[in-house]
Enzyme design. Structure first.
Site, PDB file in Angstrom:
ATOM      1  N   HIS A  40      -7.583  -5.906   0.155  1.00 24.82           N
ATOM      2  CA  HIS A  40      -6.422  -5.103   0.543  1.00 24.82           C
ATOM      3  C   HIS A  40      -5.580  -5.838   1.594  1.00 24.82           C
ATOM      4  O   HIS A  40      -5.665  -5.552   2.788  1.00 24.82           O
ATOM      5  CB  HIS A  40      -6.916  -3.756   1.087  1.00 24.82           C
ATOM      6  CG  HIS A  40      -5.842  -2.716   1.150  1.00 24.82           C
ATOM      7  ND1 HIS A  40      -5.198  -2.230   0.026  1.00 24.82           N
ATOM      8  CD2 HIS A  40      -5.287  -2.051   2.203  1.00 24.82           C
ATOM      9  CE1 HIS A  40      -4.309  -1.322   0.389  1.00 24.82           C
ATOM     10  NE2 HIS A  40      -4.345  -1.200   1.710  1.00 24.82           N
ATOM     11  N   ASP A  96      -9.802  -5.149  -4.254  1.00 18.92           N
ATOM     12  CA  ASP A  96      -9.235  -4.172  -3.319  1.00 18.92           C
ATOM     13  C   ASP A  96     -10.080  -2.900  -3.335  1.00 18.92           C
ATOM     14  O   ASP A  96     -10.145  -2.198  -4.344  1.00 18.92           O
ATOM     15  CB  ASP A  96      -7.781  -3.859  -3.703  1.00 18.92           C
ATOM     16  CG  ASP A  96      -7.021  -3.130  -2.595  1.00 18.92           C
ATOM     17  OD1 ASP A  96      -7.668  -2.387  -1.825  1.00 18.92           O
ATOM     18  OD2 ASP A  96      -5.794  -3.304  -2.510  1.00 18.92           O
ATOM     19  N   SER A 109       0.834  -1.207   0.000  1.00 16.06           N
ATOM     20  CA  SER A 109       0.000   0.000   0.000  1.00 16.06           C
ATOM     21  C   SER A 109       0.871   1.261   0.000  1.00 16.06           C
ATOM     22  O   SER A 109       1.660   1.450  -0.926  1.00 16.06           O
ATOM     23  CB  SER A 109      -0.972  -0.071   1.179  1.00 16.06           C
ATOM     24  OG  SER A 109      -2.055   0.827   1.002  1.00 16.06           O
TER      25      SER A 109
END
Length: 220
Positions: free
Chosen positions: A195, A168, A110
């Site tokens: 995610h 996601d 991320s």
């Protein structure tokens, strides 16, 4: 068998996501570390910036950020006019590479994947502070801040594996694909999940196939 015994595991420096820390990231990459056992070792680093209101450093609620898009906040899609904290984070990564290295590659998740991509851009441009050969970028994205546009001006010539979650909802798949297109010959590994750092059998196969290209022998 002889060749296998001469191999040493690759060493990866792990960069966590926004509002995580090295301890949390180690917990959330347990399945991945198990999948890569004997082939790669993951070392994790906490970002230098505490997230305001994110708890204290003595608890597991010590939440961290690599940079902010607004005062004490972060949103991946925001075209931040005055992003803060990136230089300190790049310096922290450089310091970890120097103090705890040598490392073979970076593994970012991320916001940590976005940071790792920036380190790759600097490395490809000849910055000796980031002596890595490749990066694995999970749920990555390109920073929308105009101040960061320079990182993506030239195609980034460093091998990368981009792991994209089709479901996601935090970093939409098209953002990860956009980042992949900033690289020369990126490898993209899609998974059906959301995610997180996936480590089921199909992804394990993808990681190992990518890492195989960099597997050193003991003498190297």
């Amino acid at each position: 068998a002889g060749a296998m015994s001469e191999r040493r595991p690759l060493r990866l420096l792990g960069l966590h996501g926004y509002r995580q820390n090295e301890r949390r990231f180690r917990e959330r990459t347990g399945a991945l570390r198990k999948a890569l056992r004997g082939r790669a070792e993951l070392f994790t680093l906490s970002a230098p910036h505490p997230v305001p209101g994110g708890g204290d450093s003595d608890s597991d609620d010590d939440l961290r950020a690599w940079w902010f898009s607004g005062p004490g906040t972060f949103e991946a899609r925001e075209e931040a006019a005055a992003p803060e904290g990136l230089d300190e984070s790049l310096s922290a990564v450089a310091a970890a590479l120097a103090e705890h290295g040598p490392f073979d590659g970076l593994l970012g998740f991320s916001q940590g994947a976005a940071l790792a991509a920036m380190a790759c851009a600097l490395r490809a441009a000849g910055d000796s502070r980031f002596p890595v050969a490749f990066a694995v970028l999970v749920a990555g994205f390109a920073s929308r801040a105009p101040a960061h546009a320079g990182f993506y001006r030239q195609p980034i010539a460093l091998p990368t594996l981009h792991v994209v979650g089709q479901a996601d909802a935090v970093i939409a798949p098209h953002l990860s694909w956009e980042l992949a297109r900033s690289f020369v010959e990126p490898v993209v590994l899609e998974h059906p999940g959301g995610h997180f750092v996936p480590a089921a059998a199909p992804q394990k196969k993808g990681y190992l196939a990518f890492l195989e290209r960099f597997q050193p022998t003991q003498g190297q």
